[in-house]
Design an enzyme around this catalytic site. Structure first.
Site, PDB file in Angstrom:
ATOM      1  N   LYS A  42       0.809  -1.247   0.051  1.00 46.99           N
ATOM      2  CA  LYS A  42      -0.117  -0.076  -0.080  1.00 46.99           C
ATOM      3  C   LYS A  42       0.837   1.243   0.093  1.00 46.99           C
ATOM      4  O   LYS A  42       0.392   2.445  -0.115  1.00 46.99           O
ATOM      5  CB  LYS A  42      -1.001   0.000   1.301  1.00 46.99           C
ATOM      6  CG  LYS A  42      -2.228  -0.931   0.867  1.00 46.99           C
ATOM      7  CD  LYS A  42      -3.191  -0.713   1.911  1.00 46.99           C
ATOM      8  CE  LYS A  42      -4.524  -1.648   1.797  1.00 46.99           C
ATOM      9  NZ  LYS A  42      -4.139  -3.075   2.330  1.00 46.99           N
ATOM     10  N   LYS A  68      -2.131  -0.903  10.566  1.00 41.45           N
ATOM     11  CA  LYS A  68      -2.478  -2.162   9.491  1.00 41.45           C
ATOM     12  C   LYS A  68      -0.865  -2.122   8.558  1.00 41.45           C
ATOM     13  O   LYS A  68      -0.172  -1.290   8.499  1.00 41.45           O
ATOM     14  CB  LYS A  68      -3.238  -1.920   8.377  1.00 41.45           C
ATOM     15  CG  LYS A  68      -3.376  -0.809   7.841  1.00 41.45           C
ATOM     16  CD  LYS A  68      -4.699  -0.345   7.149  1.00 41.45           C
ATOM     17  CE  LYS A  68      -4.744   0.904   6.624  1.00 41.45           C
ATOM     18  NZ  LYS A  68      -6.260   1.060   5.797  1.00 41.45           N
ATOM     19  N   GLN A 111      -3.210   5.140  10.664  1.00 45.15           N
ATOM     20  CA  GLN A 111      -4.252   6.281  10.088  1.00 45.15           C
ATOM     21  C   GLN A 111      -5.167   6.380  11.276  1.00 45.15           C
ATOM     22  O   GLN A 111      -5.651   5.469  11.997  1.00 45.15           O
ATOM     23  CB  GLN A 111      -5.027   5.495   9.042  1.00 45.15           C
ATOM     24  CG  GLN A 111      -4.269   5.129   7.836  1.00 45.15           C
ATOM     25  CD  GLN A 111      -5.028   4.290   6.769  1.00 45.15           C
ATOM     26  OE1 GLN A 111      -5.951   3.790   6.958  1.00 45.15           O
ATOM     27  NE2 GLN A 111      -4.542   4.441   5.515  1.00 45.15           N
ATOM     28  N   ARG A 159     -11.651 -11.260   6.713  1.00 45.94           N
ATOM     29  CA  ARG A 159     -12.944 -11.059   7.624  1.00 45.94           C
ATOM     30  C   ARG A 159     -14.333 -10.967   6.913  1.00 45.94           C
ATOM     31  O   ARG A 159     -14.279 -10.488   5.719  1.00 45.94           O
ATOM     32  CB  ARG A 159     -12.684  -9.702   8.230  1.00 45.94           C
ATOM     33  CG  ARG A 159     -13.139  -9.532   9.671  1.00 45.94           C
ATOM     34  CD  ARG A 159     -12.420  -8.515  10.440  1.00 45.94           C
ATOM     35  NE  ARG A 159     -11.116  -8.426  10.738  1.00 45.94           N
ATOM     36  CZ  ARG A 159     -10.383  -7.639  11.544  1.00 45.94           C
ATOM     37  NH1 ARG A 159     -11.154  -6.661  12.169  1.00 45.94           N
ATOM     38  NH2 ARG A 159      -9.189  -7.909  11.795  1.00 45.94           N
ATOM     39  N   ARG A 185     -10.338  -2.159  -8.793  1.00 46.65           N
ATOM     40  CA  ARG A 185     -11.435  -1.676  -7.726  1.00 46.65           C
ATOM     41  C   ARG A 185     -10.977  -0.507  -6.940  1.00 46.65           C
ATOM     42  O   ARG A 185      -9.658  -0.642  -6.449  1.00 46.65           O
ATOM     43  CB  ARG A 185     -11.615  -2.805  -7.130  1.00 46.65           C
ATOM     44  CG  ARG A 185     -13.122  -2.837  -6.372  1.00 46.65           C
ATOM     45  CD  ARG A 185     -13.333  -3.793  -5.435  1.00 46.65           C
ATOM     46  NE  ARG A 185     -12.285  -3.357  -4.068  1.00 46.65           N
ATOM     47  CZ  ARG A 185     -12.102  -4.663  -3.285  1.00 46.65           C
ATOM     48  NH1 ARG A 185     -12.413  -5.835  -3.456  1.00 46.65           N
ATOM     49  NH2 ARG A 185     -11.290  -4.368  -2.144  1.00 46.65           N
ATOM     50  N   GLU A 238      -7.209  -1.672  -5.611  1.00 45.83           N
ATOM     51  CA  GLU A 238      -6.984  -3.056  -5.981  1.00 45.83           C
ATOM     52  C   GLU A 238      -6.876  -3.434  -7.209  1.00 45.83           C
ATOM     53  O   GLU A 238      -7.853  -3.556  -7.986  1.00 45.83           O
ATOM     54  CB  GLU A 238      -8.195  -3.960  -5.029  1.00 45.83           C
ATOM     55  CG  GLU A 238      -7.923  -4.803  -3.953  1.00 45.83           C
ATOM     56  CD  GLU A 238      -7.200  -5.967  -4.218  1.00 45.83           C
ATOM     57  OE1 GLU A 238      -6.577  -5.970  -5.263  1.00 45.83           O
ATOM     58  OE2 GLU A 238      -6.928  -6.547  -3.251  1.00 45.83           O
TER      59      GLU A 238
HETATM   60  N1  LIG Z   1      -8.494   4.553   8.440  1.00 50.08           N
HETATM   61  C1  LIG Z   1      -9.384   3.809   8.534  1.00 50.08           C
HETATM   62  N2  LIG Z   1     -10.664   4.319   8.935  1.00 50.08           N
HETATM   63  C2  LIG Z   1     -11.807   3.449   9.117  1.00 50.08           C
HETATM   64  N3  LIG Z   1     -11.720   2.265   8.794  1.00 50.08           N
HETATM   65  C3  LIG Z   1     -10.590   1.744   8.243  1.00 50.08           C
HETATM   66  C4  LIG Z   1      -9.461   2.468   8.135  1.00 50.08           C
HETATM   67  N4  LIG Z   1      -8.442   1.820   7.439  1.00 50.08           N
HETATM   68  C5  LIG Z   1      -9.075   0.576   7.516  1.00 50.08           C
HETATM   69  N5  LIG Z   1     -10.486   0.370   7.812  1.00 50.08           N
HETATM   70  C6  LIG Z   1     -11.402  -0.702   7.881  1.00 50.08           C
HETATM   71  O1  LIG Z   1     -10.509  -1.852   7.735  1.00 50.08           O
HETATM   72  C7  LIG Z   1     -10.901  -2.771   6.512  1.00 50.08           C
HETATM   73  C8  LIG Z   1      -9.261  -3.133   5.785  1.00 50.08           C
HETATM   74  O2  LIG Z   1      -8.803  -2.200   5.685  1.00 50.08           O
HETATM   75  P1  LIG Z   1      -7.968  -1.945   3.978  1.00 50.08           P
HETATM   76  O3  LIG Z   1      -7.220  -0.649   4.513  1.00 50.08           O
HETATM   77  O4  LIG Z   1      -9.299  -1.926   2.974  1.00 50.08           O
HETATM   78  O5  LIG Z   1      -7.197  -3.127   3.892  1.00 50.08           O
HETATM   79  P2  LIG Z   1      -7.148  -4.580   3.267  1.00 50.08           P
HETATM   80  O6  LIG Z   1      -6.124  -4.597   2.089  1.00 50.08           O
HETATM   81  O7  LIG Z   1      -7.004  -5.577   4.365  1.00 50.08           O
HETATM   82  O8  LIG Z   1      -8.700  -4.656   2.626  1.00 50.08           O
HETATM   83  C9  LIG Z   1     -11.574  -1.447   5.666  1.00 50.08           C
HETATM   84  O9  LIG Z   1     -12.547  -2.073   4.729  1.00 50.08           O
HETATM   85  C10 LIG Z   1     -12.136  -0.567   6.562  1.00 50.08           C
HETATM   86  O10 LIG Z   1     -13.478  -1.183   6.946  1.00 50.08           O
HETATM   87 MG   LIG Z   2      -9.825  -3.385   1.814  1.00 46.62          MG
END
Ligand SMILES: Nc1ncnc2c1ncn2[C@@H]1O[C@H](COP(=O)(O)OP(=O)(O)O)[C@@H](O)[C@H]1O
Ligand SMILES: [Mg+2]
Length: 305
Positions: free
Chosen positions: A96, A139, A180, A223, A262, A279
């Site tokens: 990322k 993350k 974040q 998840r 996506r 994505e």
């Molecule tokens: N800064 C954020 N604020 C709110 N929700 C978050 C944030 N970062 C991640 N999430 C939640 O966590 C999920 C997974 O994070 P994401 O960045 O999409 O990584 P992945 O590649 O694992 O999908 C997101 O779908 C969202 O629901």
């Molecule tokens: Mg995601």
């Protein structure tokens, strides 16, 4: 591995040997167009990828703790076959940190603080990078399906120390970490995923908020997500189009339109959409939630064969 019967491979992971169920509609739509597919596990050492002129990546979701092996695999496939999306694009997209490139191109992303494992940050140095108040997210930069992701309340001492441990554990195995602020409008508005096929908008869906609290060690591939059909707002559509249009200048090898993309957006505190992730590797495409979408994707694949 059974003897190959088809000329198109759909790549998956060992845990999903029949693909994610959402992709069954894609297999059916391809077959209706006279295109047979083999579902093939990406890290199965017995596979001869050269027997497939085309390989489309689908549910290869188990590479996140061995991204280098996955990137090697994409380059290996490309020596004999056409990989969709191409290895150079995948190589850029599995980490990322690509969000920094989007930010440099003027696109709004979720504000992020980046921690590099090489810097050997101690607990204090990690702690000073947390927001002073509110919830925040830790993350890894290489993730899928919300794995290794946690949400913490900066106002609770115990949660701050859990967050430090979480970050340290990721850094100690050489993984880069993102901090974040938790954008809380996601709790009510959810996340919007916009799917593009050959650079053209195809459909969009709503994903419910996923993060409830601190990271817990759990052996799940992804998840569970609450998904519903949703038309993107004009602002979301406009931003996602800008992201897709910007890719050729940013993602190496994305010179023409990509077979699939996506764009996942969440609202910031003012309600304006910002990019959570793009994505281009192995996105779920949510065919079940949009009539005709599997057919459109199958048409696009068939046209490339
Ligand atoms: N800064 C954020 N604020 C709110 N929700 C978050 C944030 N970062 C991640 N999430 C939640 O966590 C999920 C997974 O994070 P994401 O960045 O999409 O990584 P992945 O590649 O694992 O999908 C997101 O779908 C969202 O629901
Ligand atoms: Mg995601």
């Amino acid at each position: 591995m059974t003897t190959p019967t088809a000329r198109l491979a759909l790549a998956t992971c060992a845990e999903l040997p029949e693909l994610d169920s959402d992709d069954h509609a894609l297999r059916d739509a391809l077959l209706e167009r006279g295109v047979a597919t083999d579902v093939v596990v990406w890290d199965d050492p017995t596979v001869d990828w050269g027997t497939y002129p085309h390989v489309v990546i689908r549910s290869t979701w188990d590479y996140t703790d061995r991204p280098a092996q996955f990137a090697d695999w994409t380059r290996k496939v490309e020596r004999t076959s056409t990989l969709l999306n191409p290895a150079s694009v995948v190589g850029w997209n599995i980490d990322k940190t690509y969000l920094r490139d989007l930010e440099k191109a003027g696109l709004p992303i979720v504000p992020t603080i980046w921690l590099d494992p090489e810097r050997n940050l101690d607990s204090r140095a990690i702690h000073t990078r947390f927001p002073a108040f509110g919830d925040f997210v830790i993350k890894p930069t290489v993730s899928a399906g919300s794995r290794d992701t946690g949400r913490y309340d900066a106002g609770v001492t115990q949660q701050r120390s859990l967050a430090i441990t979480h970050a340290k554990n990721l850094l100690s195995v050489g993984r880069r970490v993102m901090i974040q602020r938790y954008l809380r409008k996601v709790d009510t508005a959810g996340e919007t995923a916009l799917v593009f096929v050959e650079g053209q908008f195809s459909h969009s869906v709503r994903k419910g908020a996923l993060l409830e609290g601190p990271f817990r060690e759990e052996q799940v591939l992804y998840r569970d997500e609450t998904l519903t059909a949703r038309d993107a707002t004009d602002a979301e559509r406009e931003l996602a189009e800008r992201v897709v249009a910007a890719l050729p200048g940013i993602a190496p090898g994305a010179d023409g339109p990509l077979l699939y993309a996506r764009v996942d957006l969440i609202p910031d505190d003012e309600g304006n959409p910002v990019v959570l992730e793009v994505e281009l590797t192995e996105p779920s495409l949510f065919f079940a939630l949009s009539e005709g979408s599997a057919g459109r994707f199958a048409d696009a694949i068939a046209a490339r064969l």
